[in-house]
Design a protein around this motif. Structure first.
Motif, short mmCIF file in Angstrom:
data_model
loop_
_atom_site.label_atom_id
_atom_site.label_comp_id
_atom_site.label_asym_id
_atom_site.label_seq_id
_atom_site.Cartn_x
_atom_site.Cartn_y
_atom_site.Cartn_z
N SER A 39 -20.68 -14.45 2.23
CA SER A 39 -21.56 -15.48 2.72
C SER A 39 -22.12 -15.46 4.28
N ARG A 40 -23.11 -15.84 4.59
CA ARG A 40 -23.57 -15.81 5.74
C ARG A 40 -22.97 -16.93 6.54
N VAL A 41 -22.68 -16.47 8.00
CA VAL A 41 -21.76 -17.47 8.76
C VAL A 41 -22.73 -17.51 10.28
N LEU A 42 -22.90 -18.93 10.59
CA LEU A 42 -23.51 -19.06 11.74
C LEU A 42 -22.59 -19.21 13.02
N ALA A 112 -34.88 -23.14 8.42
CA ALA A 112 -35.41 -22.13 7.67
C ALA A 112 -34.36 -20.88 7.98
N ASP A 113 -34.14 -20.56 9.38
CA ASP A 113 -33.51 -19.50 9.85
C ASP A 113 -32.02 -19.57 9.25
N VAL A 114 -31.44 -20.71 8.81
CA VAL A 114 -29.94 -20.86 8.52
C VAL A 114 -29.85 -21.55 7.07
N ALA A 115 -31.04 -21.25 6.22
CA ALA A 115 -30.89 -21.91 5.11
C ALA A 115 -29.95 -21.36 4.00
N ASP A 116 -29.67 -20.06 4.53
CA ASP A 116 -28.68 -19.24 3.44
C ASP A 116 -27.24 -19.25 4.27
N CYS A 117 -27.09 -19.93 5.27
CA CYS A 117 -25.81 -19.93 5.98
C CYS A 117 -24.72 -20.85 5.33
N ARG A 118 -23.70 -20.45 4.85
CA ARG A 118 -22.63 -21.38 4.18
C ARG A 118 -21.55 -21.43 4.87
N GLY A 119 -21.41 -20.86 6.11
CA GLY A 119 -20.40 -20.86 6.97
C GLY A 119 -20.76 -21.09 8.12
N LEU A 120 -19.75 -21.89 9.26
CA LEU A 120 -20.33 -21.97 10.51
C LEU A 120 -18.78 -21.73 11.45
N TYR A 121 -18.95 -20.87 12.69
CA TYR A 121 -17.77 -20.81 13.45
C TYR A 121 -18.18 -21.12 14.74
N ASP A 122 -17.39 -22.27 15.34
CA ASP A 122 -17.75 -22.80 16.71
C ASP A 122 -16.44 -22.66 17.33
N SER A 147 -26.10 -28.96 3.19
CA SER A 147 -25.11 -29.26 2.65
C SER A 147 -24.19 -28.27 1.80
N GLY A 148 -22.75 -28.59 2.08
CA GLY A 148 -21.74 -27.76 1.54
C GLY A 148 -21.39 -26.50 2.66
N CYS A 149 -21.95 -26.31 3.55
CA CYS A 149 -21.81 -25.52 4.65
C CYS A 149 -20.27 -25.87 5.45
N ARG A 150 -19.50 -24.75 5.15
CA ARG A 150 -17.97 -24.96 5.87
C ARG A 150 -17.70 -24.30 6.99
N GLY A 151 -16.77 -24.63 7.74
CA GLY A 151 -16.43 -23.83 9.01
C GLY A 151 -15.51 -24.37 9.62
N LEU A 152 -15.10 -23.95 10.92
CA LEU A 152 -14.21 -24.40 11.95
C LEU A 152 -14.71 -24.47 13.18
N LEU A 153 -14.14 -25.23 13.62
CA LEU A 153 -14.48 -25.93 15.18
C LEU A 153 -13.15 -25.74 15.98
N VAL A 154 -13.23 -25.11 17.32
CA VAL A 154 -12.03 -24.89 18.05
C VAL A 154 -12.59 -25.69 19.45
N CYS A 155 -12.01 -26.59 19.76
CA CYS A 155 -12.26 -27.24 20.98
C CYS A 155 -10.96 -27.63 21.68
N LEU A 156 -11.20 -28.05 23.15
CA LEU A 156 -10.10 -28.32 24.16
C LEU A 156 -10.26 -29.71 24.52
N ASP A 157 -8.97 -30.17 24.77
CA ASP A 157 -9.09 -31.71 25.31
C ASP A 157 -7.70 -31.76 26.35
#
Ligand SMILES: C[S@@+](CC[C@H](N)C(=O)[O-])C[C@H]1O[C@@H](n2cnc3c(N)ncnc32)[C@H](O)[C@@H]1O
Length: 218
Positions: A39-42, A112-122, A147-157
């Motif tokens: 899978s492609r990950v942004l 269009a650039d990310v149409a095939d991305c199924r993952g996200l990592y921030d 829709s359906g794209c899944r991922g992780l978000l790491v942030c600070l508080d």
């Protein structure tokens, strides 16, 4: 944060955000997302993160986006990889196999650039941006990712009155306000990491919460 700010940080090697190891939340939680191999990950605002190489090593196709050409070149040099370099629209594209980093502005990325991305990592992307840009960043992610794209978000508080950003403090309420309409948002863990962060300890903070979220685009 203006582009010049980040270019200057990279030019002066003031990159305290860069981690010398793969992010432990990534290796711990990424496998639980259940993304199909290949899978492609942004990875927005990716810097020269080792996490890009880790994702590629796990068999994912990686699409990083980074403003600073120095960061992109450093990444490939440090990985001892020689990328093919092309232009695509406003981006300069550095590619080795299925690992690609686009050098340019994240906000120029299209659906269009990310149409095939199924993952996200921030990791340290949302929190790199001041308030109004975070609104724009979250809206852009929602606008372009399928829709359906899944991922992780790491942030600070932390207590933003004690120090300015970046990294900016982003609390749970803001994450849900920015992303909750378009994404399922689930908090995975929120450890207090103040003791391990001298820079923040010096500012007299009493709490530095690292918050890790699972995201899924509705
Ligand atoms: C805090 S750093 C985090 C880098 C990386 N995610 C990491 O974990 O090491 C933020 C990065 O975003 C890049 N950046 C800032 N604004 C950007 C934009 N509009 N488009 C692409 N990259 C951007 C900066 O040059 C910087 O490398």
């Amino acid at each position: 944060m203006h582009e010049d700010f980040w270019q200057a940080r990279w030019a002066r090697d003031e990159i305290g955000f860069h981690q010398a190891q793969v992010n432990p939340y990534l290796s711990r939680h990424w496998p639980t997302l259940g993304l199909a191999p290949g899978s492609r990950v942004l990875v927005p605002l990716c810097g020269k993160s080792l996490d890009l190489a880790w994702l590629a090593g796990q068999g994912f196709a990686v699409l990083g986006v980074e403003l600073a050409e120095k960061a992109v070149r450093d990444f490939f040099d440090e990985q001892r990889l020689i990328p093919q370099v092309d232009s695509q629209g406003v981006f300069r594209v550095y590619r080795v196999g299925s690992l690609e980093i686009r050098c340019g502005d994240f906000f120029a990325l299209s659906a269009a650039d990310v149409a095939d991305c199924r993952g996200l990592y921030d990791r340290a992307a949302l929190i790199a941006l001041p308030t109004e840009m975070r609104e724009r960043y979250a809206a852009h992610l929602s606008a372009i990712l399928p829709s359906g794209c899944r991922g992780l978000l790491v942030c600070l508080d932390y207590d933003q009155t004690r120090m300015g950003g970046p990294p900016f403090a982003v609390d749970d309420h803001e994450v849900r306000r920015l992303l909750g309409t378009d994404w399922q948002v689930r908090l995975l863990e929120a450890p207090d990491v103040l003791r391990e962060n001298w820079k923040f300890l010096q500012r007299g903070l009493d709490r530095l919460e690292e918050r890790v979220y699972r995201l899924e685009r509705r």
